[in-house]
Design a protein around this motif. Sequence first.
Motif, short mmCIF file in Angstrom:
data_model
loop_
_atom_site.label_atom_id
_atom_site.label_comp_id
_atom_site.label_asym_id
_atom_site.label_seq_id
_atom_site.Cartn_x
_atom_site.Cartn_y
_atom_site.Cartn_z
N VAL A 1 39.36 42.95 35.81
CA VAL A 1 38.48 41.86 36.19
C VAL A 1 38.85 40.65 35.34
O VAL A 1 38.88 40.74 34.11
N LEU A 2 39.14 39.54 36.01
CA LEU A 2 39.50 38.33 35.27
C LEU A 2 38.25 37.73 34.65
O LEU A 2 37.21 37.73 35.24
N LEU B 1 40.46 27.75 39.77
CA LEU B 1 40.86 28.26 38.46
C LEU B 1 41.19 29.75 38.52
O LEU B 1 42.15 30.22 37.89
N TYR B 2 40.41 30.49 39.30
CA TYR B 2 40.66 31.93 39.44
C TYR B 2 42.02 32.19 40.07
O TYR B 2 42.82 32.98 39.56
N PHE B 3 42.32 31.53 41.20
CA PHE B 3 43.60 31.75 41.86
C PHE B 3 44.76 31.19 41.05
O PHE B 3 45.89 31.69 41.15
N THR B 4 44.51 30.16 40.25
CA THR B 4 45.55 29.68 39.34
C THR B 4 45.90 30.75 38.32
O THR B 4 47.08 31.00 38.02
N GLN B 5 44.87 31.41 37.78
CA GLN B 5 45.14 32.47 36.82
C GLN B 5 45.80 33.67 37.49
O GLN B 5 46.65 34.33 36.88
N VAL B 6 45.41 33.97 38.73
CA VAL B 6 46.08 35.05 39.46
C VAL B 6 47.56 34.74 39.62
O VAL B 6 48.42 35.61 39.44
N LYS C 1 32.64 43.36 33.42
CA LYS C 1 32.57 42.38 32.35
C LYS C 1 31.41 41.42 32.61
O LYS C 1 31.22 40.94 33.72
N ARG C 2 30.62 41.17 31.56
CA ARG C 2 29.48 40.28 31.72
C ARG C 2 29.90 38.83 31.89
O ARG C 2 29.27 38.08 32.64
N CYS C 3 30.94 38.43 31.20
CA CYS C 3 31.42 37.05 31.28
C CYS C 3 32.78 37.06 31.98
O CYS C 3 33.80 37.36 31.36
N SER C 4 32.79 36.76 33.25
CA SER C 4 34.01 36.74 34.04
C SER C 4 33.87 35.67 35.12
O SER C 4 32.80 35.08 35.31
N TYR C 5 34.96 35.43 35.84
CA TYR C 5 34.90 34.48 36.94
C TYR C 5 33.88 34.93 37.98
O TYR C 5 33.15 34.11 38.56
N GLN C 6 33.83 36.22 38.19
CA GLN C 6 32.92 36.76 39.20
C GLN C 6 31.47 36.55 38.82
O GLN C 6 30.65 36.10 39.64
N SER C 7 31.11 36.83 37.58
CA SER C 7 29.73 36.68 37.14
C SER C 7 29.30 35.21 37.11
O SER C 7 28.19 34.86 37.53
N VAL C 8 30.18 34.33 36.61
CA VAL C 8 29.85 32.90 36.59
C VAL C 8 29.68 32.37 38.00
O VAL C 8 28.75 31.60 38.30
#
Length: 316
Positions: free
Chosen positions: A315-316, A123-128, A62-69
């Motif tokens: 991928v989140l 924010l990522y771990f909150t969503q996890v 995904k182009r727009c994800s937590y990882q890319s940002v």
Amino acid sequence: MEATVTPAHPTNSCTLPPPVPLRPAVAPSVELGFTILYTTLYAGLFLVVYAQLWLLYHYRHKRCSYQSVFLFLCLFWAALRTTLFSFYFRNALEANHLPVPVYWLLYCFPVCLQFFTLSLINLYFTQVRLVTDGQDTPEGLWLARCTYGTLSAIFLCVNVVCAVLGKRGGDGSGGRTWTLVLVRVLVNDMLFILEAVCLAALLLLLTRHSRSTSPYLNSKGTTVCRTAALGAAVILLFASRACYNLAVLILSQSRRVESFDFDWYNISDQADLHNELGDRGYLAFGAILFIWELLPTSLLILIFRVRRPNQEFCVL
């Protein structure tokens, strides 16, 4: 008749010690070696993150994800630090007398970027946590994003406002500028501690409910224990950073303070005396950046590194 000649100041000439030649506190070869080391480390991290972004494109994630940002933030941060250290190869004074916007961008904005990445991790771990509990509703995700976004906006605004007010009141009293530094350091470090506590709580919840989180993290190519260990190291680094900042600021009250500015010399969130960066200060500056910037960011990149598609469930 011969005139007697008497020395002008015989007493002073006998008591004055011979002049001692000035020597640099650090050998130029040592300073150049550390400059090469710092620049190589940040440039190497820049290339690593750049390669990760190409892998993200190659594997068609995904182009727009937590990882890319996160990777784009790290890329921008590494580019700013590499640019800063490149000034010290030829003209170190130029790095200390840049225009105010450029100076703030090179010295201060990387600290804001680092806080943004910490907020993104939270924010990522909150969503996890919400996904594994089956509570990933739009309202819950919106609330989490607004909370961490508000903290990041407060952090950025405090640093910008204090820097602008410090420049406008540069010719004023030292008490006002010291108060600005105190406000900035307190707000910055309290926000860093708050983010670290949130991250610690999230990792604790993930480890306690490992049965529900392990399948998801395993599908991301990692484990609960590995994630908790890396997160604990990041928490310790950010907590020690906050303690160091507050300790240096408190100890500075016991000595004469000429003026404060938004430079980053000894206090690790760019709030210290407005003095020229000497040889020893330059080495301390680089060591601080290595311990409290390069090391935690590298650990976070290790968590968010790009993996092959068959190793990721989603991928989140």
